[in-house]
Design a protein around this motif. Structure first.
Motif, PDB file in Angstrom:
ATOM      1  N   LEU A 232       0.834  -1.196   0.000  1.00  0.00           N
ATOM      2  CA  LEU A 232       0.000   0.000   0.000  1.00  0.00           C
ATOM      3  C   LEU A 232       0.875   1.255   0.000  1.00  0.00           C
ATOM      4  O   LEU A 232       1.286   1.738   1.065  1.00  0.00           O
ATOM      5  CB  LEU A 232      -0.924   0.013   1.218  1.00  0.00           C
ATOM      6  CG  LEU A 232      -1.980  -1.091   1.274  1.00  0.00           C
ATOM      7  CD1 LEU A 232      -2.762  -1.002   2.574  1.00  0.00           C
ATOM      8  CD2 LEU A 232      -2.923  -1.015   0.077  1.00  0.00           C
ATOM      9  N   PRO A 233       1.183   1.786  -1.183  1.00  0.00           N
ATOM     10  CA  PRO A 233       1.951   3.041  -1.230  1.00  0.00           C
ATOM     11  C   PRO A 233       1.235   4.201  -0.542  1.00  0.00           C
ATOM     12  O   PRO A 233       1.880   5.168  -0.140  1.00  0.00           O
ATOM     13  CB  PRO A 233       2.098   3.296  -2.738  1.00  0.00           C
ATOM     14  CG  PRO A 233       1.993   1.933  -3.357  1.00  0.00           C
ATOM     15  CD  PRO A 233       0.983   1.216  -2.517  1.00  0.00           C
ATOM     16  N   HIS A 234      -0.091   4.105  -0.439  1.00  0.00           N
ATOM     17  CA  HIS A 234      -0.884   5.084   0.312  1.00  0.00           C
ATOM     18  C   HIS A 234      -1.471   4.351   1.527  1.00  0.00           C
ATOM     19  O   HIS A 234      -2.507   3.669   1.403  1.00  0.00           O
ATOM     20  CB  HIS A 234      -2.013   5.652  -0.548  1.00  0.00           C
ATOM     21  CG  HIS A 234      -1.541   6.395  -1.758  1.00  0.00           C
ATOM     22  ND1 HIS A 234      -1.135   5.737  -2.914  1.00  0.00           N
ATOM     23  CD2 HIS A 234      -1.408   7.727  -1.998  1.00  0.00           C
ATOM     24  CE1 HIS A 234      -0.773   6.650  -3.809  1.00  0.00           C
ATOM     25  NE2 HIS A 234      -0.920   7.847  -3.282  1.00  0.00           N
ATOM     26  N   PRO A 235      -0.842   4.453   2.696  1.00  0.00           N
ATOM     27  CA  PRO A 235      -1.299   3.691   3.866  1.00  0.00           C
ATOM     28  C   PRO A 235      -2.741   3.968   4.250  1.00  0.00           C
ATOM     29  O   PRO A 235      -3.405   3.105   4.840  1.00  0.00           O
ATOM     30  CB  PRO A 235      -0.339   4.149   4.972  1.00  0.00           C
ATOM     31  CG  PRO A 235       0.872   4.639   4.254  1.00  0.00           C
ATOM     32  CD  PRO A 235       0.368   5.244   2.979  1.00  0.00           C
ATOM     33  N   GLU A 236      -3.245   5.168   3.895  1.00  0.00           N
ATOM     34  CA  GLU A 236      -4.617   5.494   4.264  1.00  0.00           C
ATOM     35  C   GLU A 236      -5.646   4.604   3.569  1.00  0.00           C
ATOM     36  O   GLU A 236      -6.801   4.528   3.990  1.00  0.00           O
ATOM     37  CB  GLU A 236      -4.914   6.966   3.961  1.00  0.00           C
ATOM     38  CG  GLU A 236      -4.812   7.369   2.497  1.00  0.00           C
ATOM     39  CD  GLU A 236      -3.449   7.902   2.107  1.00  0.00           C
ATOM     40  OE1 GLU A 236      -3.379   8.782   1.225  1.00  0.00           O
ATOM     41  OE2 GLU A 236      -2.445   7.425   2.672  1.00  0.00           O
ATOM     42  N   VAL A 237      -5.226   3.917   2.514  1.00  0.00           N
ATOM     43  CA  VAL A 237      -6.138   2.997   1.830  1.00  0.00           C
ATOM     44  C   VAL A 237      -6.605   1.900   2.781  1.00  0.00           C
ATOM     45  O   VAL A 237      -7.756   1.458   2.715  1.00  0.00           O
ATOM     46  CB  VAL A 237      -5.466   2.395   0.575  1.00  0.00           C
ATOM     47  CG1 VAL A 237      -6.282   1.232   0.012  1.00  0.00           C
ATOM     48  CG2 VAL A 237      -5.290   3.471  -0.491  1.00  0.00           C
ATOM     49  N   LEU A 238      -5.729   1.457   3.680  1.00  0.00           N
ATOM     50  CA  LEU A 238      -6.122   0.412   4.626  1.00  0.00           C
ATOM     51  C   LEU A 238      -7.221   0.905   5.557  1.00  0.00           C
ATOM     52  O   LEU A 238      -8.171   0.169   5.853  1.00  0.00           O
ATOM     53  CB  LEU A 238      -4.907  -0.045   5.441  1.00  0.00           C
ATOM     54  CG  LEU A 238      -5.152  -1.217   6.391  1.00  0.00           C
ATOM     55  CD1 LEU A 238      -5.688  -2.429   5.647  1.00  0.00           C
ATOM     56  CD2 LEU A 238      -3.869  -1.566   7.144  1.00  0.00           C
ATOM     57  N   THR A 239      -7.136   2.154   5.984  1.00  0.00           N
ATOM     58  CA  THR A 239      -8.191   2.734   6.822  1.00  0.00           C
ATOM     59  C   THR A 239      -9.505   2.788   6.054  1.00  0.00           C
ATOM     60  O   THR A 239     -10.571   2.429   6.580  1.00  0.00           O
ATOM     61  CB  THR A 239      -7.792   4.148   7.279  1.00  0.00           C
ATOM     62  OG1 THR A 239      -6.578   4.071   8.032  1.00  0.00           O
ATOM     63  CG2 THR A 239      -8.888   4.763   8.137  1.00  0.00           C
ATOM     64  N   MET A 240      -9.449   3.240   4.811  1.00  0.00           N
ATOM     65  CA  MET A 240     -10.656   3.300   3.975  1.00  0.00           C
ATOM     66  C   MET A 240     -11.255   1.915   3.774  1.00  0.00           C
ATOM     67  O   MET A 240     -12.477   1.734   3.817  1.00  0.00           O
ATOM     68  CB  MET A 240     -10.317   3.920   2.619  1.00  0.00           C
ATOM     69  CG  MET A 240      -9.807   5.337   2.670  1.00  0.00           C
ATOM     70  SD  MET A 240      -9.317   5.901   1.009  1.00  0.00           S
ATOM     71  CE  MET A 240      -8.560   7.488   1.404  1.00  0.00           C
ATOM     72  N   TYR A 241     -10.388   0.925   3.556  1.00  0.00           N
ATOM     73  CA  TYR A 241     -10.843  -0.449   3.335  1.00  0.00           C
ATOM     74  C   TYR A 241     -11.532  -1.001   4.583  1.00  0.00           C
ATOM     75  O   TYR A 241     -12.563  -1.673   4.503  1.00  0.00           O
ATOM     76  CB  TYR A 241      -9.636  -1.297   2.957  1.00  0.00           C
ATOM     77  CG  TYR A 241      -9.935  -2.724   2.578  1.00  0.00           C
ATOM     78  CD1 TYR A 241     -10.850  -3.027   1.571  1.00  0.00           C
ATOM     79  CD2 TYR A 241      -9.268  -3.779   3.202  1.00  0.00           C
ATOM     80  CE1 TYR A 241     -11.100  -4.343   1.209  1.00  0.00           C
ATOM     81  CE2 TYR A 241      -9.511  -5.094   2.854  1.00  0.00           C
ATOM     82  CZ  TYR A 241     -10.435  -5.360   1.857  1.00  0.00           C
ATOM     83  OH  TYR A 241     -10.684  -6.665   1.499  1.00  0.00           O
ATOM     84  N   ARG A 242     -10.970  -0.692   5.745  1.00  0.00           N
ATOM     85  CA  ARG A 242     -11.598  -1.137   6.993  1.00  0.00           C
ATOM     86  C   ARG A 242     -12.943  -0.452   7.215  1.00  0.00           C
ATOM     87  O   ARG A 242     -13.897  -1.078   7.683  1.00  0.00           O
ATOM     88  CB  ARG A 242     -10.653  -0.855   8.155  1.00  0.00           C
ATOM     89  CG  ARG A 242      -9.462  -1.799   8.211  1.00  0.00           C
ATOM     90  CD  ARG A 242      -8.422  -1.344   9.206  1.00  0.00           C
ATOM     91  NE  ARG A 242      -7.367  -2.344   9.383  1.00  0.00           N
ATOM     92  CZ  ARG A 242      -6.174  -2.094   9.914  1.00  0.00           C
ATOM     93  NH1 ARG A 242      -5.896  -0.865  10.350  1.00  0.00           N
ATOM     94  NH2 ARG A 242      -5.275  -3.054  10.029  1.00  0.00           N
TER      95      ARG A 242
END
Length: 263
Positions: A232-242
């Motif tokens: 995930l080059p953009h770590p915030e994607v994991l937050t969005m996914y959750r």
């Protein structure tokens, strides 16, 4: 996976993320074979890194075979396959059936055809690493472009399947899911005469920082070395996914609001 001394094949290496991964793997000690449908561009990549080049369509079985034959003839094996080639496709629902077939071929079947070609050899050896360059659109969605969103979801699903099926048999799998990366694909979306395509591009650039391809490539090389699945080059994607998984209805409503805000 030990990268120094390995043999890597990268598709879509004429520009953007593919070229950056080729440069990074070569710098880490890989012998690299690069492919792209754009012959002149991929030849420039090969000249930059001292690698081999194969111009052709990585979405076709013949194109995959040409890349693997070049690697085997020159180096005797393939250790790493980076399935990076991808296209944006049409906006909206995608009116052209042939265009749907093409984006499914490039963004999904290319991964499947490559895996079918390399996995049997890797199972015999007990080692190998397959990289699927997907998109945050495969975990979330892509506004304004059903073909891109659908095929990137499918690419993520295929990467998951590979890891589950072969992860205990010596085969590593990484799935790369960036948001905005400064590539010709993203720039073409921003400059498109099609309003829906421009909106799709704006949804990417407004959701987070647009990162350099070299930054993505560094994470990919680290993931191969460490055996990491999700990149995930953009770590915030994991937050969005959750957030998506925690409350799907709320997430869908929020995405509709986001789309409306972009016009």
């Amino acid at each position: 996976m030990r990268i120094d001394g390995s043999v890597a094949v990268i598709t879509g290496a004429g520009s953007g993320i593919g070229r950056a991964i080729a440069v990074a793997l070569a710098a880490a000690g890989s012998s690299v074979v690069v492919g792209d449908i754009h012959a002149e561009a991929v030849a420039e990549t090969a000249a930059t890194i001292g690698g081999l080049t194969v111009a052709g369509d990585a979405a076709s079985a013949d194109g995959v075979a040409a890349l693997l034959d070049a690697a085997h003839n020159a180096f005797g094996r393939v250790d790493i396959f980076v399935a990076n080639a991808g296209i944006a496709g049409e906006s909206g629902l995608g009116d052209d059936e042939a265009a749907w077939d093409r984006i499914i071929d490039v963004n999904l079947r290319a991964h499947i055809r490559a895996a079918k070609a390399v996995v049997p050899e890797w199972l015999e050896r007990g080692s190998g690493h397959f990289v699927v360059v997907a998109s945050a659109a495969g975990l979330l969605t892509q506004l304004g472009a059903a073909p891109y969103s659908v095929t990137k979801h499918a690419a993520v699903g295929f990467a998951e399947w590979l890891s589950i099926s072969y992860g205990d048999k010596g085969i590593g799998v990484s799935c790369v899911c960036p948001m905005g990366v400064d590539t010709p694909l993203l720039r073409a979306m921003a400059e498109s005469p099609d309003e829906e395509t421009r909106m799709a591009g704006a949804s990417v650039t407004s959701a987070g920082a647009v990162v350099d391809p070299d930054a993505v490539a560094a994470l990919v090389v680290a993931a191969i070395a460490d055996g990491t699945f999700l990149v995930l080059p953009h770590p915030e994607v994991l937050t969005m996914y959750r957030q998506k998984g925690a409350d799907y209805e709320r997430w869908l409503a929020g995405m509709r609001r986001f789309r409306n805000s972009l016009g």
